[in-house]
Design a protein around this motif. Structure first.
Motif, PDB file in Angstrom:
ATOM      1  N   VAL A 142       4.441   0.878  -7.850  1.00  0.00           N
ATOM      2  CA  VAL A 142       3.154   1.031  -8.539  1.00  0.00           C
ATOM      3  C   VAL A 142       2.363  -0.271  -8.648  1.00  0.00           C
ATOM      4  CG1 VAL A 142       3.927   3.026  -9.853  1.00  0.00           C
ATOM      5  CG2 VAL A 142       4.231   0.733 -10.824  1.00  0.00           C
ATOM      6  N   ILE A 157       0.849  -1.182   0.000  1.00  0.00           N
ATOM      7  CA  ILE A 157       0.000   0.000   0.000  1.00  0.00           C
ATOM      8  C   ILE A 157       0.888   1.236   0.000  1.00  0.00           C
ATOM      9  CG2 ILE A 157      -1.907  -1.167   1.173  1.00  0.00           C
ATOM     10  CD1 ILE A 157      -1.145   0.327   3.720  1.00  0.00           C
ATOM     11  N   SER A 158       0.304   2.363  -0.374  1.00  0.00           N
ATOM     12  CA  SER A 158       1.074   3.607  -0.436  1.00  0.00           C
ATOM     13  C   SER A 158       1.171   4.245   0.944  1.00  0.00           C
ATOM     14  CB  SER A 158       0.406   4.586  -1.399  1.00  0.00           C
ATOM     15  OG  SER A 158      -0.800   5.088  -0.831  1.00  0.00           O
ATOM     16  N   GLN A 166       8.377  -5.908  -6.660  1.00  0.00           N
ATOM     17  CA  GLN A 166       7.324  -5.006  -7.098  1.00  0.00           C
ATOM     18  C   GLN A 166       7.796  -4.250  -8.340  1.00  0.00           C
ATOM     19  OE1 GLN A 166       4.363  -4.876  -5.591  1.00  0.00           O
ATOM     20  NE2 GLN A 166       4.806  -5.970  -3.692  1.00  0.00           N
ATOM     21  N   ARG A 210       0.235  -3.575  -6.997  1.00  0.00           N
ATOM     22  CA  ARG A 210      -0.569  -3.963  -5.840  1.00  0.00           C
ATOM     23  C   ARG A 210      -1.052  -5.399  -6.034  1.00  0.00           C
ATOM     24  NH1 ARG A 210       1.691  -0.138  -4.544  1.00  0.00           N
ATOM     25  NH2 ARG A 210       0.927   1.852  -3.727  1.00  0.00           N
ATOM     26  N   ASP A 218      -1.199   0.445  -8.827  1.00  0.00           N
ATOM     27  CA  ASP A 218      -1.598   1.401  -7.794  1.00  0.00           C
ATOM     28  C   ASP A 218      -2.624   2.378  -8.372  1.00  0.00           C
ATOM     29  OD1 ASP A 218      -1.688   3.306  -5.764  1.00  0.00           O
ATOM     30  OD2 ASP A 218       0.271   4.155  -6.256  1.00  0.00           O
ATOM     31  N   THR A 219      -3.657   2.649  -7.609  1.00  0.00           N
ATOM     32  CA  THR A 219      -4.694   3.578  -8.049  1.00  0.00           C
ATOM     33  C   THR A 219      -4.111   4.933  -8.462  1.00  0.00           C
ATOM     34  OG1 THR A 219      -6.423   2.548  -6.722  1.00  0.00           O
ATOM     35  CG2 THR A 219      -6.716   4.854  -7.270  1.00  0.00           C
TER      36      THR A 219
END
Length: 909
Positions: A410, A184-185, A366, A412, A488-489
């Protein structure tokens, strides 16, 4: 003219007009020749509900959009929602759980279909709520970050960044949410202070010559320790550097190294280093030459203990949940004599904002964007002024973050989101990693042709299916498996300013509306969204995404505290709209927005601006009752009467203030200008001054001035102004267009200096005479005679001409000239002269003087008490900030009261 109800009820008006505007396409009228104006709405989560922050953000955007539309511009306010990966997946999984089902009961495609079904049924709540606020977005062009066109743009950007060497796969530490099993960010991490412990451990030197003590808040991570760090200038450890300690429990030998991360003043000065499970330790490990691939990992994706690469963790600890493992590790350390002491501490602990579980720094593979290579053009654009940041105080923060930017993770580990367009070759040895990044399978197959060496290229969605369907090392097959992760959103929303306009297709909207004019944003997403939009916009469009970045503050409660559900002080904007109307809430937020300062939202302010709308409503009813209708002129009408020339000049000056505030994006200044003109100048003064004197000229001027109010006020209070715009017209001759598309004022007039002096002086005399009556308790039954001391004939004549108005509005007799003040009189300075009012028997001067003296003494006593309290460091340093602030406000109020009463007493002297 249609009849206006006596009582102003905003609810029905708002529902009716919004439906009308939207159905008629008035939020984006056809204006091919108009100057473009573009703003994009920060896309709210599709799972979201309107909160007060949304209300502020979108009110400010709507004000700018409505004004641009009235200026005749081709105003485009882009609207849409974000697919909100974790939040949306969590909502759907929660619904499944209610049916005793879970995500893994379905295939990935089946689950994603359920998410789409949920969006179709329940995903539009926040867009419906935005309509209640009055947001005049281009709903016909509404976008969604997972719609087909936008998804194509996202895929294209990922592939292009990889092709340009700006995106890569790497093993690094990330914020890992064990509940959701994904990275998560930072924005999704909440740090809370929790009660914890501080364990001091004893690590024996491998040669048996002694030991080193280290301290930790997470003793279980010692199972993956890879070093002990000491400061290079710490003399205590100079002879130990390069030696090894033997870890308790595992027996692993780890070196003592030097690194400035170790603070000689903190604890023993020695720090255990677990590079696979701590962000600071990761950097220490890298500086010590440990590759990420070699860093030990002791946890799985659900934060249960797994065996490290060296196989030294005891069997009894494997499979234990991290906090259960902590308890057992502490016991084992105690049994070995390696536990020195345990202290209670308050620990800053990271939690997932949605899962509510403690976040684990976790070493994993990632995808990363090399953000450091993208920031150069952003920095240059900001320095050159191509990007203007308001308020300017945020520029330093912007530069500091960009100049020290880290790689952007970036990827997830979710099922809902943009699937990463990468395929891994399964038909090779694991050590021979081959990844093909392409926009689709056809392009991926083309990339893989050489490696396939004539074998047939096959595609599978996941490794499980690949293993089930193929012999991975079949000489005839080359199997490619799709990367299971999603993006990532923030990666997709970074494309919002141009992908919403049709990019990568070269659409007319893209050519016309990029760059955007302004972005309105909360400062809390300055880095996560704003900066990344700037990077991607400059990289792919070659231009900044917007010319101005406006950062507003947070909306806090009336005491200045941050709103939170746990405190019970959140404010529901829909509830405020239900009680006071959208116009009142909108005006409140605009009036309190002062370039980045936080807003202390007091419901009484909203109620006050509801009263403002009511004041406007009643003014319209009064005007209509006196034969005033809709104006037929955009330019100011001709006028001969001073009061009419005066109000025309006041409109002109108010418009100038308003336009200047718009140019500077001073929302509080905008609201202040139109509020004071409407309530004070027009309703309280002009309407009162012309009461009973509505000749034809006055009707025409009043109609024009009221029209200007409606137009200037419309961006802030769109509903009540649109209602009154039409209500003022004669039903036989309705307005030819709606207010939403009316022309922004162009009075083609200037202020009349003579009228301003005459009417301004009259207003000044009336205002001060009224204040005098209130201060000295002079009854309205007592008519006062103003004695103008040393006044010119022009001033005397001007006031004498308005004797009837002075009588009606201030109960004053016709003014008379005087050389000096009569006995038993009080004086004021107004209209540039000194005016004395003989009081005669109007009041008991001695009694009034005694009353004022007593009131002054009480105000001064409270003022001085508060001053002493504020001068006491024990109060200002220990009391709650809101208590200190209240004391300061009370002190200022009492000081002003004492000063005002003293001035009143002085007049009696």
């Amino acid at each position: 003219m249609t009849d206006l109800p006596k009582t102003f009820e905003p609810g029905p008006i708002e529902a009716r007009w919004y439906a009308h505007w939207e159905s008629q396409g008035l939020f984006r009228p056809e204006r091919a020749e108009g100057e473009p104006f573009t703003i994009v709405m920060p896309p709210p989560n599709v799972t979201g509900a309107l909160h007060i922050g949304h209300a502020l953000d979108n009110t400010l955007q709507d004000i700018l959009t409505r004004r641009a539309r009235m200026q005749g511009k081709d105003a485009l306010w882009v609207v849409g929602t974000d697919h909100a990966g974790i939040a949306t997946q969590m909502v759907v999984e929660r619904q499944l759980a209610e049916k005793q089902q879970k995500r893994t009961d379905f295939t990935r495609d089946e689950f994603v279909q359920k998410v789409w079904e949920w969006k179709g049924e329940s995903g539009g709540q926040i867009t419906r709520q935005l309509r209640r606020l009055g947001a005049s977005c281009d709903w016909a062009g509404e976008r969604f970050t997972m719609d087909e066109g936008f998804s194509r743009a996202v895929t294209h950007v990922f592939v292009e960044l990889h092709r340009r060497g700006l995106l890569y796969r790497d093993k690094r530490l990330v914020n890992w949410d064990p509940k959701f099993g994904t990275a998560i960010s930072d924005l999704e991490v909440e740090t809370n202070e929790v009660a914890g412990k501080f364990w001091t451990l004893r690590y024996p030197l491998a040669d048996g010559s002694g030991h080193v003590e280290v301290a930790t808040t997470r003793p279980e991570t010692m199972l993956a320790d890879m070093g002990v760090a000491v400061h290079p200038e710490d003399e205590r450890y100079r002879g130990l550097v390069g030696k090894h300690v033997r870890l308790p429990i595992t027996g692993r030998l780890i070196p003592i190294i030097t690194d400035e991360h170790a603070d000689p003043e903190l604890g023993s000065g020695a720090v255990k280093i677990t590079p696979g499970h701590d962000f600071n330790d990761y950097e220490v490990g890298r500086r010590a030459g440990i590759k990420a691939a070699d860093m030990l990992n002791m946890l799985d994706a659900r934060a249960h203990v797994v065996q490290t690469a060296d196989g030294l963790i005891p069997e009894e600890l494997l499979g234990r949940e991290r906090f259960d493992a902590r308890n057992r590790v502490v016991q084992l350390l105690h049994d070995e004599g390696a536990l020195v002491k345990v202290e209670d501490r308050t620990i800053a602990t990271p939690f997932g904002d949605r899962s509510g579980v403690v976040i684990e720094p976790w070493l994993t593979d990632q995808w990363y964007v090399d953000a450091a290579k993208l920031v150069g053009p952003v920095l240059e654009a900001t320095r050159s002024g191509a990007i203007k940041i308001l308020p300017e105080s945020w520029s330093k923060t912007w530069f500091n973050w960009l100049e020290g930017i880290q790689p952007w993770c970036v990827s997830r580990q979710l099922w809902w989101g943009h699937r990463i367009p990468a395929w891994t070759a399964a038909s090779v040895e694991p050590s021979d990693l081959r990844i093909y990044v392409a926009e689709d399978e056809v392009a991926a197959a083309k990339q893989a042709e050489k490696d396939a060496a004539g074998r047939k290229i096959m595609f599978e969605d996941n490794y499980e299916d690949a293993v089930a369907h193929y012999d991975m090392f079949d000489a005839d097959k080359y199997v490619l498996v799709r990367d299971p992760d999603v993006l990532d959103t923030w990666f997709s929303s970074a494309l919002w300013p141009f992908a919403t306009l049709g990019w990568p297709e070269q659409t007319p909207d893209l050519a016309r509306h990029y760059p955007n004019d302004v972005l309105i944003s909360g400062f809390d997403i300055l880095f996560f969204w704003d900066a990344r939009m700037a990077m991607q916009g400059l990289e792919f469009m070659g231009e900044v995404p917007w010319r101005t970045l406006y950062l507003h503050g947070l909306v806090r409660d009336a005491q200045g505290q941050k709103m939170s559900k746990s405190k019970g002080n959140t404010v529901d904007p829909l509830g405020l709209i239900d009680r006071y109307g959208a116009d009142a809430l909108r005006f409140t937020l605009a009036a309190m927005e002062s370039q980045g300062r936080d807003i202390k939202l007091d419901e009484k302010r909203v109620e006050g601006y509801r009263n403002f709308a009511t004041k406007l409503w009643n003014a319209a009813r009064f005007l209509k009752g006196n034969g005033v209708g809709a104006s037929t002129s955009i330019e100011a009408p001709a006028a001969t009467l001073p009061v009419n020339r005066w109000i025309i000049g006041e409109v002109v000056e108010t418009l100038a203030k308003l336009n200047r505030a718009f140019d500077e994006l001073r929302f509080d200044g905008m609201a202040d200008a139109i509020y004071h003109f409407t309530w004070g100048t027009f309703c309280d003064w002009y309407v009162e001054l012309v009461k009973g004197s509505f000749d034809e000229e006055t009707k025409i001027v009043a109609a024009w001035a009221f029209d200007q109010i409606l137009v200037m006020l419309h961006p802030f209070m769109p509903f009540v102004t649109e209602e009154l715009w039409h209500a003022m017209a004669d039903p036989a001759h309705p307005r030819p267009y709606d207010l939403i598309v009316a022309r922004w004022p162009e009075p083609n007039a200037s202020a009349d200096g003579t009228a301003r002096i005459e009417v301004g002086g009259l207003v000044d005399v009336i205002a001060q005479a009224r204040a005098l009556r209130a201060e000295l308790n002079i009854p309205w039954t007592a008519k006062l005679t103003p004695h103008l001391i040393g006044a010119s004939d022009e001033v005397l004549q001007s006031l004498a001409t308005n004797a009837a108005t002075l009588d009606r509005m201030a109960k004053l007799a016709p003014p008379v000239a005087a050389e000096s003040a009569p006995a038993s009189s009080v004086q004021i300075s107004a209209a540039g002269v000194t005016i004395a009012f003989p009081l005669g028997d109007a009041i008991d001067l001695d009694a009034e003087g005694a009353r004022l003296a007593k009131a002054i003494a009480a105000a001064e006593k409270e003022r001085d008490s508060l001053a002493a309290r504020l001068a006491n460091p024990s109060f200002t340093g220990r009391a709650k900030p809101e208590a200190v602030e209240k004391a300061r406000a009370d002190h200022a109020a009492r000081a002003a009261e004492a000063e005002r009463l003293s001035a009143a007493l002085g007049r009696l002297g």
